[in-house]
Design an enzyme around this catalytic site. Structure first.
Site, PDB file in Angstrom:
ATOM      1  N   GLU A   1       0.828  -1.211   0.000  1.00  0.00           N
ATOM      2  CA  GLU A   1       0.000   0.000   0.000  1.00  0.00           C
ATOM      3  C   GLU A   1       0.862   1.261   0.000  1.00  0.00           C
ATOM      4  O   GLU A   1       0.584   2.204  -0.746  1.00  0.00           O
ATOM      5  CB  GLU A   1      -0.944   0.002   1.203  1.00  0.00           C
ATOM      6  CG  GLU A   1      -2.009  -1.059   1.137  1.00  0.00           C
ATOM      7  CD  GLU A   1      -2.983  -0.886  -0.025  1.00  0.00           C
ATOM      8  OE1 GLU A   1      -3.239   0.261  -0.436  1.00  0.00           O
ATOM      9  OE2 GLU A   1      -3.498  -1.895  -0.518  1.00  0.00           O
TER      10      GLU A   1
ATOM     11  N   ASN B   1       1.042   3.886  -3.123  1.00  0.00           N
ATOM     12  CA  ASN B   1       0.723   5.307  -2.937  1.00  0.00           C
ATOM     13  C   ASN B   1       1.843   6.196  -3.460  1.00  0.00           C
ATOM     14  O   ASN B   1       1.586   7.206  -4.120  1.00  0.00           O
ATOM     15  CB  ASN B   1       0.478   5.623  -1.463  1.00  0.00           C
ATOM     16  CG  ASN B   1      -0.930   5.293  -1.018  1.00  0.00           C
ATOM     17  OD1 ASN B   1      -1.765   4.853  -1.792  1.00  0.00           O
ATOM     18  ND2 ASN B   1      -1.186   5.507   0.256  1.00  0.00           N
TER      19      ASN B   1
ATOM     20  N   ARG C   1      -9.389   4.390  -7.723  1.00  0.00           N
ATOM     21  CA  ARG C   1      -8.708   4.002  -6.486  1.00  0.00           C
ATOM     22  C   ARG C   1      -9.739   3.896  -5.374  1.00  0.00           C
ATOM     23  O   ARG C   1     -10.710   4.647  -5.336  1.00  0.00           O
ATOM     24  CB  ARG C   1      -7.633   5.034  -6.097  1.00  0.00           C
ATOM     25  CG  ARG C   1      -6.626   5.371  -7.194  1.00  0.00           C
ATOM     26  CD  ARG C   1      -5.916   4.193  -7.775  1.00  0.00           C
ATOM     27  NE  ARG C   1      -5.197   3.428  -6.774  1.00  0.00           N
ATOM     28  CZ  ARG C   1      -4.607   2.291  -7.008  1.00  0.00           C
ATOM     29  NH1 ARG C   1      -4.651   1.755  -8.200  1.00  0.00           N
ATOM     30  NH2 ARG C   1      -3.976   1.652  -6.063  1.00  0.00           N
TER      31      ARG C   1
END
Length: 148
Positions: free
Chosen positions: A48, A52, A106
């Site tokens: 994650e 990002n 997203r």
């Protein structure tokens, strides 16, 4: 807490490198002999954080993502660093379902996922300077039997 081992990794902000970063982090953390569930937690949070950095930090340009892992007797600290566009409002970005890239469909759950799998997640960011996400996980399985 005393650092017992440390590594640094730098790679291009290509989505194909997300899996690479996840595997490297897991391999490094495995020295502590955490449970498979604990290792999966680390891999998910790293995925994650790196995603990002690639998608939000650099958007449509290429840069470098840095990952610094520090091992302690029964814990790990992982920093994922980009020098991208930064986050204007960190508190807003940490809200579940918020995304600055709705065009990419997203989910806006990146920080929530990181927080659910790690014991502590901190975010430092400045517009046009980049972002540092720090992930800390204490391995409950090692509390009574820490590694030297």
């Amino acid at each position: 807490m005393q650092v017992i081992n440390e590594m640094k990794l730098e790679f291009l902000s290509k989505s194909s490198n997300e899996a690479f970063a996840r595997v490297v982090a897991a391999a490094f953390v495995s020295q502590l002999d955490p449970t498979l569930e604990e290792l999966a937690d680390v891999k998910t949070a790293v995925s994650e954080a790196v995603t990002n950095a690639i998608i939000h930090g650099y958007e449509n340009r290429t840069g470098y993502v840095k990952m610094i892992c520090k091992l302690f007797q029964n814990a790990v600290e992982i920093k994922v660093i980009d020098e991208g566009k930064g986050i204007e409002d960190i508190e807003l970005a940490r809200q579940p379902l918020y995304t600055s890239r709705p065009d990419l469909e997203r989910s806006g759950m990146g920080f929530a996922i990181m927080e659910s799998f790690m014991d502590k997640v901190t975010v430092e960011s400045a517009p046009n300077k980049g972002t540092t996400v720090t992930l800390i996980k204490t391995f409950e399985s090692l509390k009574d039997n820490p590694k030297e």
